[in-house]
Design an enzyme around this catalytic site. Structure first.
Site, PDB file in Angstrom:
ATOM      1  N   GLY A  55       0.682  -1.228   0.010  1.00 16.66           N
ATOM      2  CA  GLY A  55       0.069   0.069   0.050  1.00 16.66           C
ATOM      3  C   GLY A  55       0.768   1.166  -0.077  1.00 16.66           C
ATOM      4  O   GLY A  55       0.210   2.365   0.346  1.00 16.66           O
ATOM      5  N   HIS A  78       2.672   0.864 -13.182  1.00 18.84           N
ATOM      6  CA  HIS A  78       3.097  -0.557 -13.217  1.00 18.84           C
ATOM      7  C   HIS A  78       5.110  -0.166 -13.211  1.00 18.84           C
ATOM      8  O   HIS A  78       5.348   0.986 -14.057  1.00 18.84           O
ATOM      9  CB  HIS A  78       2.947  -0.876 -14.819  1.00 18.84           C
ATOM     10  CG  HIS A  78       3.709  -2.107 -14.796  1.00 18.84           C
ATOM     11  ND1 HIS A  78       3.369  -3.444 -14.571  1.00 18.84           N
ATOM     12  CD2 HIS A  78       4.966  -2.432 -15.784  1.00 18.84           C
ATOM     13  CE1 HIS A  78       4.116  -4.189 -14.773  1.00 18.84           C
ATOM     14  NE2 HIS A  78       5.011  -3.718 -15.924  1.00 18.84           N
ATOM     15  N   ARG A 112      -4.845  -8.207  -9.606  1.00 18.89           N
ATOM     16  CA  ARG A 112      -5.933  -8.973 -10.328  1.00 18.89           C
ATOM     17  C   ARG A 112      -6.020  -8.276 -11.775  1.00 18.89           C
ATOM     18  O   ARG A 112      -6.022  -6.917 -11.808  1.00 18.89           O
ATOM     19  CB  ARG A 112      -7.297  -9.137  -9.439  1.00 18.89           C
ATOM     20  CG  ARG A 112      -6.744 -10.095  -8.595  1.00 18.89           C
ATOM     21  CD  ARG A 112      -8.396 -10.183  -7.695  1.00 18.89           C
ATOM     22  NE  ARG A 112      -8.071 -10.878  -6.301  1.00 18.89           N
ATOM     23  CZ  ARG A 112      -8.170 -12.408  -6.397  1.00 18.89           C
ATOM     24  NH1 ARG A 112      -8.643 -13.148  -7.252  1.00 18.89           N
ATOM     25  NH2 ARG A 112      -7.967 -12.692  -5.006  1.00 18.89           N
ATOM     26  N   GLU A 138       7.483   6.219  -8.280  1.00 19.35           N
ATOM     27  CA  GLU A 138       6.183   5.825  -8.427  1.00 19.35           C
ATOM     28  C   GLU A 138       5.428   6.858  -7.519  1.00 19.35           C
ATOM     29  O   GLU A 138       4.305   7.656  -7.577  1.00 19.35           O
ATOM     30  CB  GLU A 138       5.613   4.457  -7.894  1.00 19.35           C
ATOM     31  CG  GLU A 138       6.005   3.646  -8.900  1.00 19.35           C
ATOM     32  CD  GLU A 138       5.685   1.887  -8.564  1.00 19.35           C
ATOM     33  OE1 GLU A 138       5.663   1.149  -9.486  1.00 19.35           O
ATOM     34  OE2 GLU A 138       5.368   1.791  -7.569  1.00 19.35           O
TER      35      GLU A 138
HETATM   36  C1  GRF Z   1       3.827  -1.086  -7.444  1.00 18.11           C
HETATM   37  O1  GRF Z   1       5.303  -1.231  -7.464  1.00 18.11           O
HETATM   38  C2  GRF Z   1       3.299  -0.859  -8.647  1.00 18.11           C
HETATM   39  O2  GRF Z   1       3.861  -0.480  -9.577  1.00 18.11           O
HETATM   40  C3  GRF Z   1       2.708  -2.379  -8.881  1.00 18.11           C
HETATM   41  O3  GRF Z   1       2.545  -2.906  -7.531  1.00 18.11           O
HETATM   42  C4  GRF Z   1       3.350  -2.263  -6.592  1.00 18.11           C
HETATM   43  C5  GRF Z   1       2.387  -1.779  -5.536  1.00 18.11           C
HETATM   44  O4  GRF Z   1       3.145  -1.387  -4.197  1.00 18.11           O
HETATM   45  N1  GRF Z   1       1.583  -2.117  -9.564  1.00 18.11           N
HETATM   46  P1  GRF Z   1       2.327  -0.864  -3.064  1.00 18.11           P
HETATM   47  O5  GRF Z   1       1.361  -1.961  -2.729  1.00 18.11           O
HETATM   48  O6  GRF Z   1       1.716   0.408  -3.357  1.00 18.11           O
HETATM   49  O7  GRF Z   1       3.552  -0.456  -2.128  1.00 18.11           O
END
Ligand code: GRF
Length: 194
Positions: free
Chosen positions: A15, A114, A96, A179
């Site tokens: 999260g 991603h 999912r 991210e």
């Molecule tokens: C992230 O690295 C995102 O790119 C991928 O899943 C991961 C989620 O991380 N889709 P978090 O649960 O937000 O820490």
């Protein structure tokens, strides 16, 4: 100033992206609110984050499939988001594939982040694929969600370097930092232009 756009956040894991979105909202860098959080895994970090922030949160487990929700369970998610008047569905580590009826309920209003520079390295552990390929640059991509796996239209990307001594863990941490900066900024731009 109109009313703030309402986000529905879906997640499965720790999260950290949801935490970054919440922090951006708290710090007024993002003008939106998280209206509802939905997890598919007991213990998903977004459930704790929601509880701490007094955001309605729901757990929708799926007994039949591992990589998608059944249409019945997905319909429950749609109902919960419609009841919460969600404008934009934000996948934050949701493991999912999105199907029907969610895609039809929110056309062009579901986004994902991603950990690769799409279209390179779709699917799982994308940072490992970049490392194993010998790339010198990796990154993350925010994209619209369609019925494929990480195939939707790209909205924005951020690059990070791959350093000579990187391990999968160090590279993943660097990508996740990117991210946490990119996702709230892109969400802000999308809700501002909606
Ligand atoms: C992230 O690295 C995102 O790119 C991928 O899943 C991961 C989620 O991380 N889709 P978090 O649960 O937000 O820490």
């Amino acid at each position: 100033m109109g009313t703030k756009k309402r986000l529905g956040v879906l997640g499965s894991g720790k999260g950290s992206n949801c935490a970054a979105i919440l922090e951006a909202i708290r710090e007024d860098r993002l003008s939106a609110e998280i209206a509802v959080v939905i997890a598919d895994q007991p213990g998903a970090g977004i459930l704790d984050l929601a509880a701490a922030a007094n955001i309605p949160a729901h757990l929708l487990t799926e007994p039949r499939y591992r990589t998608r929700w059944s249409p019945e369970v997905e319909a429950q998610a749609v109902t919960l988001m419609q009841e919460a008047a969600v404008d934009l569905v934000v996948l934050a580590g949701f493991m999912r594939v999105v199907k029907e009826p969610l895609l039809t309920a929110y056309p062009g209003r579901i986004i994902n982040i991603h950990p690769s520079l799409l279209p390179k390295y779709r699917g799982l552990a994308a940072w490992k694929q970049a490392l194993e390929a010998g790339d010198t640059v990796a990154g993350c991509t925010v994209h619209y969600v369609d019925c494929g796996v990480d195939t939707g239209t790209i909205i924005a990307q951020a690059e990070v370097p791959i350093l000579p001594n990187d391990t999968p863990e160090t590279l993943h941490a660097r990508i996740q930092k990117a991210e946490h900066d990119l996702y709230p900024r892109v969400i802000g731009q999308l809700v501002a232009s909606a």
